[in-house]
Design an enzyme around this catalytic site. Structure first.
Site, PDB file in Angstrom:
ATOM      1  N   CYS A  42       0.819  -1.213   0.000  1.00  0.00           N
ATOM      2  CA  CYS A  42       0.000   0.000   0.000  1.00  0.00           C
ATOM      3  C   CYS A  42       0.852   1.263   0.000  1.00  0.00           C
ATOM      4  CB  CYS A  42      -0.928   0.007   1.214  1.00  0.00           C
ATOM      5  SG  CYS A  42      -1.973   1.471   1.286  1.00  0.00           S
ATOM      6  N   CYS A  47      -1.361   1.689  -3.085  1.00  0.00           N
ATOM      7  CA  CYS A  47      -2.364   2.733  -2.885  1.00  0.00           C
ATOM      8  C   CYS A  47      -1.796   4.145  -2.854  1.00  0.00           C
ATOM      9  CB  CYS A  47      -3.117   2.496  -1.577  1.00  0.00           C
ATOM     10  SG  CYS A  47      -3.560   0.801  -1.229  1.00  0.00           S
ATOM     11  N   LYS A  50       0.071   5.333  -6.100  1.00  0.00           N
ATOM     12  CA  LYS A  50      -0.949   5.339  -7.162  1.00  0.00           C
ATOM     13  C   LYS A  50      -1.867   6.539  -7.018  1.00  0.00           C
ATOM     14  CE  LYS A  50      -4.671   3.213  -6.447  1.00  0.00           C
ATOM     15  NZ  LYS A  50      -5.609   2.143  -6.048  1.00  0.00           N
ATOM     16  N   TYR A 176      -9.419  -3.514 -11.704  1.00  0.00           N
ATOM     17  CA  TYR A 176      -9.278  -2.141 -11.199  1.00  0.00           C
ATOM     18  C   TYR A 176      -7.864  -1.607 -11.378  1.00  0.00           C
ATOM     19  CZ  TYR A 176      -7.104  -3.714  -6.802  1.00  0.00           C
ATOM     20  OH  TYR A 176      -6.260  -4.250  -5.866  1.00  0.00           O
ATOM     21  N   GLU A 180      -7.354   1.777 -13.456  1.00  0.00           N
ATOM     22  CA  GLU A 180      -6.787   2.932 -12.766  1.00  0.00           C
ATOM     23  C   GLU A 180      -5.537   3.437 -13.484  1.00  0.00           C
ATOM     24  OE1 GLU A 180      -8.231   2.141  -8.153  1.00  0.00           O
ATOM     25  OE2 GLU A 180      -6.280   1.377  -8.820  1.00  0.00           O
ATOM     26  N   HIS A 470     -27.796  20.743  -1.238  1.00  0.00           N
ATOM     27  CA  HIS A 470     -27.943  21.293  -2.592  1.00  0.00           C
ATOM     28  C   HIS A 470     -27.075  22.541  -2.756  1.00  0.00           C
ATOM     29  CE1 HIS A 470     -29.988  22.195  -6.355  1.00  0.00           C
ATOM     30  NE2 HIS A 470     -30.093  23.458  -5.937  1.00  0.00           N
ATOM     31  N   GLU A 475     -26.672  14.626  -3.729  1.00  0.00           N
ATOM     32  CA  GLU A 475     -28.046  14.795  -3.275  1.00  0.00           C
ATOM     33  C   GLU A 475     -29.008  13.848  -3.988  1.00  0.00           C
ATOM     34  OE1 GLU A 475     -30.225  18.466  -4.596  1.00  0.00           O
ATOM     35  OE2 GLU A 475     -28.287  18.966  -5.476  1.00  0.00           O
TER      36      GLU A 475
END
Length: 487
Positions: A42, A47, A50, A176, A180, A470, A475
């Site tokens: 990681c 992670c 990356k 993934y 990515e 909002h 939302e």
């Protein structure tokens, strides 16, 4: 029997370091061995670097939008070398942080490979130590496919070590990691092509969500070939001809088995310096690329550790077999994280490490909860997900699907065609939200919060009672009143 340590951890990634520190805080005498760099996949080769590359890859897009918002700016060329230097300086800093955390917790650190002699004995370099409990947290590694000249291709570890950015790259795979890096490299100015043997990218994710993401990636200029894989690979200039393959193809003399073995056993360093390659696709297409990047799978780091000799059972891909408490077939030996191939996510490895300490050192048997784990794919746009896909939920029970796709305000203002997706899957019987899927910029941030509600068992009516913020994209999650379909 007296032991040198109460706990010996093999592997200095996020899960192993957390388990070591927390066990030490309970008064246990703890040691940890790491043969590479503290921080593991990681922090050092996953992670963290990356995500920093993801940030870097978005700025050209931001600058282009800024012009439409009135800023007098022009995007320049991306300069890889100063970014790479700063990236590695940051990784060095983080590795130092991990070391200081262990030292301040009075954990003994062995900067070397560890191997089991038996269920309580570990060889650490030239030293042998004993431990009442052993925790394996060695993670996983990317693997190349079993094909000739596979050593010419890069794997994910190599992507942070490139001396120069390529002008073109072929990415093999549609998971993934492939997606990515495709978005990262495209954002940095690389011409990106994907070969994916499946009909769509991101197998296992919600079909509607991954379909929109594939459309978005294609619209941005990433070339995606589905139902396609690589059948031949060779250095440019050594393109096979009829009657031969490999470096002797021009003379029609195929390479010997020894030559094939030598080529495929070359190291990652050789791959990074391999230069332009020629490929032939399964559909017959032939192309040349600066690099080929294999994102075709990972294997557990369990090789040559003495595990099977000690009685630990090893499953598919080298994964260590464990029970719900992360215990192996040997009572004194436990395993957590990617080496067990349960859920390959850093926060999961950390949770497993914490559960291990609760079970073994606090006397509180704690099984690991792998249900309803939120996750994100850091593509552009991002994909955030928690719970079941529509396909999984529909197989289990009758559901209502609430879904909307639209151009967000920020994109619409500059007349970009980017679309986002907000999707809820609701049980007809219980009204519980079984799954939430978001395709949008910052979907990872949104899904973390939505994950709390889904984990708590929130119903669609709970979402409806929540007042919208909002104007935001998110939302829509609380304003979808009618299902678009039932399944």
């Amino acid at each position: 029997m007296a032991f040198d340590y109460d706990l010996f951890v093999i592997g200095g990634g996020s899960g192993g370091v957390r388990a070591a520190r927390v066990a030490a805080s309970q008064g246990a005498k703890v040691a940890l061995a790491e043969e590479s760099r503290l921080g593991g996949t990681c922090v050092i080769r996953g992670c963290v670097p990356k995500k920093l590359m993801v940030f870097a890859s978005t700025y050209k897009h931001h600058v282009e939008d800024a012009k439409e918002y009135g800023w007098d700016v022009e995007p320049g060329a991306f300069n890889w070398k100063p970014f790479r230097k700063k990236l590695h300086a940051e990784l060095d800093r983080l590795e130092g942080v991990y070391r200081k955390l262990l030292e301040s917790s009075d954990v003994d650190i062995f900067d070397t490979r560890a191997r089991l002699k038996d269920e309580h004995t570990i060889d650490v370099g030239e030293k042998t130590v004993t431990a009442k409990h052993i925790l394996i947290a060695t993670g996983g590694r990317p693997v190349r496919p079993d094909m000739e000249n596979a050593h010419l291709g890069l794997v994910s570890n190599d992507m942070f070590l490139l001396e120069e950015l390529p002008k073109s790259i072929l990415i093999i795979g549609g998971g993934y990691i492939a997606c990515e890096f495709a978005c990262i490299l495209h954002g940095l100015g690389v011409k990106v092509t994907i070969f994916n043997r499946k009909a769509a990218i991101l197998r296992g994710f919600d079909d509607e969500a991954r379909g929109l993401l594939q459309e978005s990636m294609t619209a941005r200029g990433i070339e995606i070939h589905t139902g396609t894989t690589i059948s031949e690979l060779a250095p440019v200039g050594e393109k096979p001809v009829i009657g031969g393959t490999g470096s002797d193809a021009a003379s029609g003399v195929p390479p010997t088995e020894a030559e094939k073995l030598e080529r495929n056993e070359k190291s990652d360093t050789d791959a990074k310096a391999s230069g332009p390659v020629w490929i032939k696709a399964s559909n017959g297409m032939e192309r040349e690329f600066d690099h080929v990047f294999f994102a075709t799978g990972r294997a557990a780091n369990s090789d040559d550790m003495g595990l099977e000799e000690a009685g630990v059972k090893i499953g598919r891909g080298g994964a260590i077999e464990v029970d719900e408490y992360s215990q192996t077939a040997v009572p004194s030996i436990y395993a957590i994280g990617d080496v067990t191939d349960r859920v390959q996510l850093t926060p999961v490895a950390i949770r497993e490490g914490m559960a291990f300490v609760e079970t073994v050192f606090k006397g509180n048997p704690t099984p690991v909860d792998h249900e309803l784990i939120p996750s994100a794919v850091f593509t552009q746009p991002e994909l955030g997900t928690v719970g079941m896909t529509e396909e999984e939920a529909a197989e289990k029970e009758e559901i209502e699907v609430y879904c909307t796709s639209f151009r967000p305000m920020q994109s619409a203002f500059v007349d970009r065609d980017d679309r986002v997706l907000m999707k809820l899957l609701v049980s007809k019987e219980t009204r519980k939200v079984l799954g939430c899927h978001i395709v949008a910029d910052h979907a990872g941030e949104m899904i973390q919060l939505a994950g709390i509600a889904v984990k708590m068992g929130a119903t669609k009516e709970d979402f409806d009672r929540t007042v919208a913020v909002h104007p935001t994209m998110s939302e829509e999650i609380v304003t979808m009143k009618e299902p678009v379909r039932t399944a």
